[in-house]
Design an enzyme around this catalytic site. Structure first.
Site, mmCIF file in Angstrom:
data_model
loop_
_atom_site.group_PDB
_atom_site.id
_atom_site.type_symbol
_atom_site.label_atom_id
_atom_site.label_comp_id
_atom_site.label_asym_id
_atom_site.label_seq_id
_atom_site.Cartn_x
_atom_site.Cartn_y
_atom_site.Cartn_z
ATOM 1 N N ASP A 52 -9.270 -5.994 -7.516
ATOM 2 C CA ASP A 52 -9.296 -7.290 -6.851
ATOM 3 C C ASP A 52 -8.402 -7.289 -5.609
ATOM 4 O OD1 ASP A 52 -10.062 -9.902 -6.495
ATOM 5 O OD2 ASP A 52 -8.605 -10.734 -7.885
ATOM 6 N N ASN A 89 -20.791 -11.667 -7.850
ATOM 7 C CA ASN A 89 -20.715 -11.203 -6.460
ATOM 8 C C ASN A 89 -22.024 -11.389 -5.700
ATOM 9 O OD1 ASN A 89 -18.500 -8.413 -7.244
ATOM 10 N ND2 ASN A 89 -18.019 -10.510 -6.627
#
EC number: 2.5.1.89
Length: 309
Positions: free
Chosen positions: A33, A81
């Site tokens: 991340d 995503n």
């Protein structure tokens, strides 16, 4: 001058952490991340952050080899995503495609026996990415020394739901008896490839959540979790070693608890029947660490000696 001093301190701390790390985990899973935030903080575009993160991924493979880790799973692209803007998705798909081909052809991958595999709902990805997945898996699928799992179009709940539907369909069609539905049947239907239980999850970027990542093999195994602040492109070997130390601390605590329970059980059974206590202790000893097994053996010897007296 200040930079050199800082680098010297970091190297010394890294050596200290390395001495503190023992056997370490077998399977590490990482939530990578912070790529976009890393880029934004530098005035760059999101694809620049992803490219910087890809360099960190290559370093982590070196660290895994050094520490004897046998399996690494990287959360590269989640089902969520897909909601990102098109101008971010296409460069990201380009990067994933290129890296898969690059890994598949890299000498280090073949020299080290790295098996590259993808897990997730791969069919949702563009054809050019699925072609790259097929190429990487075909080129490296026969290796067994190290497994690199790339989680693509992945969501833990989605995987569990697909497995549950597959089980229901098999039962309804008569291919699977209801009484035969067990952990192994569910696990067999998870992912595209078999995955070991996860020992340690690492998440970079400062968020303290596991984001639906490998719930069956991580939560089910009570994996240790290490959250750290650096964005993925900034993730260092020191951060990695800290994560390993977190795993070993949790493992030591877990083994201590398990040993204490085993000793307590043997004592309780010995109060009624020594022969049964010896049988129970022998079975439990095989499930403990070396130190735990030694402690349990000492307790069994003590119980036996007391009985002889």
């Amino acid at each position: 001058m200040r930079t050199r001093v800082r680098e010297g301190v970091d190297r010394a701390y890294e050596r200290l952490l390395r001495r503190e790390v023992d056997d370490g985990p077998t399977h590490v899973a990482i939530i990578q991340d912070g790529n976009r935030r890393y880029a934004r903080d530098r005035g760059d575009d999101a694809p620049d952050g992803h490219r910087a993160g890809a360099q960190t991924t290559e370093q982590v493979l070196d660290w895994c080899e050094e520490l004897g880790i046998e399996e690494l799973t990287l959360y590269a692209f989640s089902t969520e995503n897909f909601n990102r803007p098109e101008h971010e998705l296409e460069p990201l798909f380009d990067l994933i495609e290129n890296k898969l081909y690059e890994f598949a052809d890299a000498e280090r991958v073949h020299d080290n026996g790295v098996c590259v595999r993808a897990i997730g709902d791969i069919d949702r990805l563009p054809e050019r990415v699925t072609d790259a997945v097929d190429y990487a898996e075909e080129r490296t699928g026969h290796y067994e020394q190290f497994r690199l799992n790339i989680a693509l179009a992945y969501g833990g709940r989605n995987e569990l739901l697909r497995a549950a539907r597959d089980v229901v369909t098999a039962v309804q069609s008569g291919d699977l008896a209801l009484d035969d539905v067990d952990d192994a049947e569910v696990e067999r239907r998870l992912y595209r490839q078999p995955v070991r239980d996860v020992d340690l999850i690492i998440r970079t970027g400062g968020d303290e959540r596991t984001s639906n990542f490998l719930p069956w093999h991580a939560n089910g195994n009570e994996a240790a979790v290490y959250f750290c602040a650096p964005y993925w492109p900034e993730f260092s070997k020191v951060d990695f070693l800290r994560g390993i130390r977190t795993y070993e601390s949790r493992e030591a605590s877990w083994q201590r608890t398990r040993t204490e329970r085993a000793v307590a059980l043997v004592r309780a059974v010995a109060g009624v029947e020594l022969e049964e206590a010896l049988a129970v202790g022998t079975r439990l000893r095989d499930q403990l660490s070396n130190r735990g097994a030694e402690e349990l053996s000492a307790e069994l010897e003590r119980q036996n000696a007391e009985s002889a007296d």
